[in-house]
Each structure stands twice: as structure tokens, then as C-alpha cells.
Design a protein around this motif. Sequence first.
Motif, PDB file in Angstrom:
ATOM      1  N   PHE A  62       0.843  -1.195   0.000  1.00 51.72           N
ATOM      2  CA  PHE A  62       0.000   0.000   0.000  1.00 51.72           C
ATOM      3  C   PHE A  62       0.877   1.244   0.000  1.00 51.72           C
ATOM      4  O   PHE A  62       1.635   1.488   0.944  1.00 51.72           O
ATOM      5  N   THR A  71      -3.071   0.065  -3.527  1.00 50.58           N
ATOM      6  CA  THR A  71      -2.141  -1.044  -3.731  1.00 50.58           C
ATOM      7  C   THR A  71      -1.389  -0.902  -5.047  1.00 50.58           C
ATOM      8  O   THR A  71      -1.930  -0.434  -6.040  1.00 50.58           O
ATOM      9  N   ALA A 149      -0.109   3.065   8.968  1.00 51.40           N
ATOM     10  CA  ALA A 149      -1.231   2.571   8.169  1.00 51.40           C
ATOM     11  C   ALA A 149      -0.738   1.734   6.990  1.00 51.40           C
ATOM     12  O   ALA A 149      -1.308   0.682   6.672  1.00 51.40           O
ATOM     13  N   CYS A 153      -1.708  -2.291   6.856  1.00 47.66           N
ATOM     14  CA  CYS A 153      -2.552  -2.767   5.757  1.00 47.66           C
ATOM     15  C   CYS A 153      -1.775  -3.671   4.805  1.00 47.66           C
ATOM     16  O   CYS A 153      -2.320  -4.647   4.284  1.00 47.66           O
ATOM     17  N   THR A 154      -0.498  -3.372   4.583  1.00 48.05           N
ATOM     18  CA  THR A 154       0.304  -4.226   3.705  1.00 48.05           C
ATOM     19  C   THR A 154       0.505  -5.593   4.327  1.00 48.05           C
ATOM     20  O   THR A 154       0.331  -6.624   3.667  1.00 48.05           O
ATOM     21  N   ASP A 157      -2.762  -7.733   4.539  1.00 46.67           N
ATOM     22  CA  ASP A 157      -3.289  -8.172   3.248  1.00 46.67           C
ATOM     23  C   ASP A 157      -2.328  -9.115   2.526  1.00 46.67           C
ATOM     24  O   ASP A 157      -2.483  -9.372   1.343  1.00 46.67           O
ATOM     25  N   GLY A 166      -7.933  -9.287   8.472  1.00 43.18           N
ATOM     26  CA  GLY A 166      -7.415  -7.946   8.213  1.00 43.18           C
ATOM     27  C   GLY A 166      -6.619  -7.371   9.358  1.00 43.18           C
ATOM     28  O   GLY A 166      -6.506  -6.144   9.474  1.00 43.18           O
ATOM     29  N   CYS A 183      -6.563  -3.313   9.738  1.00 44.50           N
ATOM     30  CA  CYS A 183      -6.684  -2.420   8.576  1.00 44.50           C
ATOM     31  C   CYS A 183      -8.155  -2.321   8.202  1.00 44.50           C
ATOM     32  O   CYS A 183      -8.769  -3.308   7.798  1.00 44.50           O
ATOM     33  N   THR A 184      -8.743  -1.159   8.357  1.00 43.54           N
ATOM     34  CA  THR A 184     -10.161  -0.946   8.048  1.00 43.54           C
ATOM     35  C   THR A 184     -10.311  -0.078   6.811  1.00 43.54           C
ATOM     36  O   THR A 184      -9.352   0.532   6.342  1.00 43.54           O
ATOM     37  N   SER A 185     -11.523  -0.002   6.295  1.00 45.16           N
ATOM     38  CA  SER A 185     -11.779   0.839   5.123  1.00 45.16           C
ATOM     39  C   SER A 185     -11.526   2.310   5.455  1.00 45.16           C
ATOM     40  O   SER A 185     -11.081   3.080   4.605  1.00 45.16           O
ATOM     41  N   ARG A 188      -7.803   2.912   5.218  1.00 40.28           N
ATOM     42  CA  ARG A 188      -7.354   2.965   3.820  1.00 40.28           C
ATOM     43  C   ARG A 188      -7.756   4.270   3.142  1.00 40.28           C
ATOM     44  O   ARG A 188      -7.030   4.785   2.298  1.00 40.28           O
ATOM     45  N   PRO A 196      -4.868   3.030  12.671  1.00 39.14           N
ATOM     46  CA  PRO A 196      -5.375   1.655  12.689  1.00 39.14           C
ATOM     47  C   PRO A 196      -5.818   1.264  14.096  1.00 39.14           C
ATOM     48  O   PRO A 196      -5.039   1.376  15.050  1.00 39.14           O
TER      49      PRO A 196
END
Length: 204
Positions: A62, A71, A149, A153-154, A157, A166, A183-185, A188, A196
Motif C-alpha cells: 500500500f 495497492t 497505516a 494494511c500491507t 493483506d 485484516g 486495517c479498516t476501510s 485505507r 489503525p
Amino acid sequence: MSTRAGRCLAAAGVLAALLSGCGIRATQVPTDFGAAPSRMPCALSGTDASAQAGRGIPVQVFLLCASQLVTVDRFVRIPDGTAEAERRVLVAQGLLDQLAATPSPAEKQAGYTTGVTGTIKVAGPHGKDPADTFRLSTRPEVLGSYALAQIVCTFADSEATTADDGSVVLGGPEGQPLRRYTCTSEVRSRPGSVTPPSTEALED
């Protein structure tokens, strides 16, 4: 011809003469100033990733673009026959290295940047740490909001983590407390203002 129509024609003639005298040709065709730039931000052609083909296993990281996490495709090298536990750590380190790398010219042109700087090292669990723990050489809580973040997230995922919700367990060097980050929407879409969410990670 009416007096009103005559006046309009006379005025039109004077205007044309003035334009001609200034070197401007009167025309009824709209002037074309050229098309507006068509390149959309955060849009890569796809050729950038293919240029790295054959350099390892494909992964996604990310990066930051238009103040969001987006991404991009990258590659990391993992030796054949690596044991699963060691493989997870090597993948995690490869992801960190890719996050800290300077975006390629194509990525820069599309507006991509990264908040991860310096050389962050990652290790697996120590002692009674949960099996899916990653310990960073820099404590997560001192990282900038964008960098944290991106890493959360990386990792969450990727195949580096065994969780499928997640989340990822992160901590600083040995002895530092662990937390499970998600990692939430919202993270992102607003990594600069949304941290986070995390909970304490208990020992095994």
C-alpha cells in the motif's frame, strides 16, 4: 433597410476593422486551446510492474496516493525451500523494503508517495509472543500515521500474516508490548487522520 438594421451593420463593420487593425482575424470558429490533460491520478499503465517480472514472488504493498492507501504490485525474493516460519519473516521484510523504496518514475508521475522511511527490520515472535507476531526495530507507536497505516494494511493483506481478518500483531524490539492492529476501510481512505484500531495482544 431600417435605421436599426443599418446601425447594427455599421457597428459590425467597425468591430471587424478594429480586430483587423490589431492583427486579430475575426472568425466564427471557436479557438482550440488543446485537450485537457487526460492522465488520471493513481492510474498506472501496468507496464511498470511487468518490468520487474522474474525478480521474485508477486506481492502488493500500500502506497499513498491522493491522500489514500492504494495497492501497487511489487516482487520480493524468497529462497526456495525456506521453512514456513522463516518464509513469513522474509516476506514481511521484503514488504517493508518495498514500502521504504523510492516510488518508480511511473508511480511518481501517477502521484504515488510513501510515508515509510529509513531501514526498518522485522523479526518473528520471541518467547511467549503469539505465533503470528512481527517485531519491528522501530516501535509502531512512534511511526508516523501514514507509515503505520501502510505497514499494517500491507502486512494484513499479505501471506506474511496467518490471520484472515485484516489484522496483524506488531510490536517493537523484544520486551516491548504487543498490539493487534486492524486495517479498516476508514484507515485505507484516511490514513493521515485515522489510526489503525488496535487491541492488546495476549501472550500464548
